[in-house]
Design a protein around this motif. Structure first.
Motif, PDB file in Angstrom:
ATOM      1  N   SER A 124      -8.105   0.328  -8.482  1.00 20.63           N
ATOM      2  CA  SER A 124      -8.563   1.690  -8.713  1.00 20.63           C
ATOM      3  C   SER A 124      -7.499   2.309  -9.398  1.00 20.63           C
ATOM      4  O   SER A 124      -6.345   2.326  -9.469  1.00 20.63           O
ATOM      5  CB  SER A 124      -8.721   2.455  -7.270  1.00 20.63           C
ATOM      6  OG  SER A 124      -9.736   1.605  -6.412  1.00 20.63           O
ATOM      7  N   GLU A 125      -8.198   3.223 -10.337  1.00 21.63           N
ATOM      8  CA  GLU A 125      -7.566   3.939 -11.012  1.00 21.63           C
ATOM      9  C   GLU A 125      -6.877   5.130 -10.189  1.00 21.63           C
ATOM     10  O   GLU A 125      -7.577   5.938  -9.369  1.00 21.63           O
ATOM     11  CB  GLU A 125      -8.186   4.775 -12.156  1.00 21.63           C
ATOM     12  CG  GLU A 125      -8.020   4.176 -13.335  1.00 21.63           C
ATOM     13  CD  GLU A 125      -8.558   5.183 -14.664  1.00 21.63           C
ATOM     14  OE1 GLU A 125      -8.231   6.218 -14.744  1.00 21.63           O
ATOM     15  OE2 GLU A 125      -9.479   4.675 -15.353  1.00 21.63           O
ATOM     16  N   LEU A 126      -5.592   5.452 -10.316  1.00 20.07           N
ATOM     17  CA  LEU A 126      -4.910   6.302  -9.341  1.00 20.07           C
ATOM     18  C   LEU A 126      -4.967   7.927  -9.988  1.00 20.07           C
ATOM     19  O   LEU A 126      -4.724   7.920 -11.050  1.00 20.07           O
ATOM     20  CB  LEU A 126      -3.464   6.137  -9.124  1.00 20.07           C
ATOM     21  CG  LEU A 126      -3.143   4.656  -8.588  1.00 20.07           C
ATOM     22  CD1 LEU A 126      -1.705   4.210  -8.209  1.00 20.07           C
ATOM     23  CD2 LEU A 126      -3.894   4.670  -6.966  1.00 20.07           C
ATOM     24  N   CYS A 154      -1.592   4.828  -2.557  1.00 23.78           N
ATOM     25  CA  CYS A 154      -3.049   4.535  -3.134  1.00 23.78           C
ATOM     26  C   CYS A 154      -4.291   5.106  -2.046  1.00 23.78           C
ATOM     27  O   CYS A 154      -4.312   4.916  -1.185  1.00 23.78           O
ATOM     28  CB  CYS A 154      -3.477   3.341  -3.275  1.00 23.78           C
ATOM     29  SG  CYS A 154      -5.299   3.263  -3.959  1.00 23.78           S
ATOM     30  N   ARG A 212      -2.738   2.494 -12.179  1.00 24.40           N
ATOM     31  CA  ARG A 212      -3.753   1.569 -11.293  1.00 24.40           C
ATOM     32  C   ARG A 212      -3.207   0.787  -9.997  1.00 24.40           C
ATOM     33  O   ARG A 212      -2.023   0.380 -10.173  1.00 24.40           O
ATOM     34  CB  ARG A 212      -4.506   0.363 -12.146  1.00 24.40           C
ATOM     35  CG  ARG A 212      -5.355   0.989 -13.077  1.00 24.40           C
ATOM     36  CD  ARG A 212      -6.293  -0.108 -13.589  1.00 24.40           C
ATOM     37  NE  ARG A 212      -7.282   0.259 -14.702  1.00 24.40           N
ATOM     38  CZ  ARG A 212      -8.322   0.641 -14.479  1.00 24.40           C
ATOM     39  NH1 ARG A 212      -8.868   0.578 -13.114  1.00 24.40           N
ATOM     40  NH2 ARG A 212      -9.176   1.171 -15.345  1.00 24.40           N
ATOM     41  N   CYS A 213      -3.913   0.981  -8.996  1.00 26.05           N
ATOM     42  CA  CYS A 213      -3.460   0.062  -7.597  1.00 26.05           C
ATOM     43  C   CYS A 213      -3.417  -1.256  -7.851  1.00 26.05           C
ATOM     44  O   CYS A 213      -4.387  -1.881  -8.382  1.00 26.05           O
ATOM     45  CB  CYS A 213      -4.036   0.743  -6.466  1.00 26.05           C
ATOM     46  SG  CYS A 213      -3.835  -0.411  -5.131  1.00 26.05           S
TER      47      CYS A 213
END
Length: 161
Positions: free
Chosen positions: A146-148, A127, A140-141
């Motif tokens: 968070s959106e990866l 990430c 997502r992480c």
């Protein structure tokens, strides 16, 4: 026909095999010398001075009656002998040769496995926000949510199913 033979004889596999046979023959003579001249004399001393190449059993006496001092004398007299000492020498030579070939083949196979083994694609990625390892397909992480970047749109995956 001559052209076909020339193509066959000059193929890489045939030449490699010929070189292997020649080197193998030379290696065989080295092993035989090692056994008969280096290993067997000390072994003979350990067994009371026995010369293994002169161990034999007279099966039928020759023109001159025995006992014979050495195998060469028995042969010269025309005696029929069972030469088990020469067999022991050959057995030790074979064992050393077979073990050497085994070690060589094992080393070659190990090198081939290293060359053939391609690195597997990574199953995880990092990430960029929290540096946590996440599955490659994650969008997502799980640690920081968070959106990866580079991940497929989660809605597209659901619609595709």
């Amino acid at each position: 026909m001559l052209k076909e033979f020339k193509e066959f004889a000059l193929k890489g596999n045939v030449v490699d095999m010929a070189v292997g046979i020649i080197v193998g023959g030379a290696f065989g003579s080295i092993v035989n010398t090692l056994v008969s001249e280096v290993m067997m004399p000390p072994l003979g001393l350990l067994t009371g001075g026995v010369d293994f190449s002169n161990l034999y059993v007279v099966m039928k006496e020759g023109v001159e009656p025995g006992p014979y001092a050495a195998l060469a004398n028995a042969r010269a007299a025309g005696a029929v002998t069972l030469n088990y000492g020469l067999f022991l020498n050959a057995l030790v030579s074979f064992t050393i040769m077979a073990f050497s070939v085994f070690i060589l083949v094992k080393a070659i196979n190990r090198l081939r496995q290293k060359a053939d083994a391609a690195p597997a694609p990574p199953s995880k990625k990092t990430c960029p926000y929290c540096l946590t390892l996440v599955p490659q397909q994650a969008s997502r992480c799980p640690a920081c949510t968070s959106e990866l970047p580079g991940a497929a749109d989660p809605g597209a995956r659901v619609a595709a199913k």
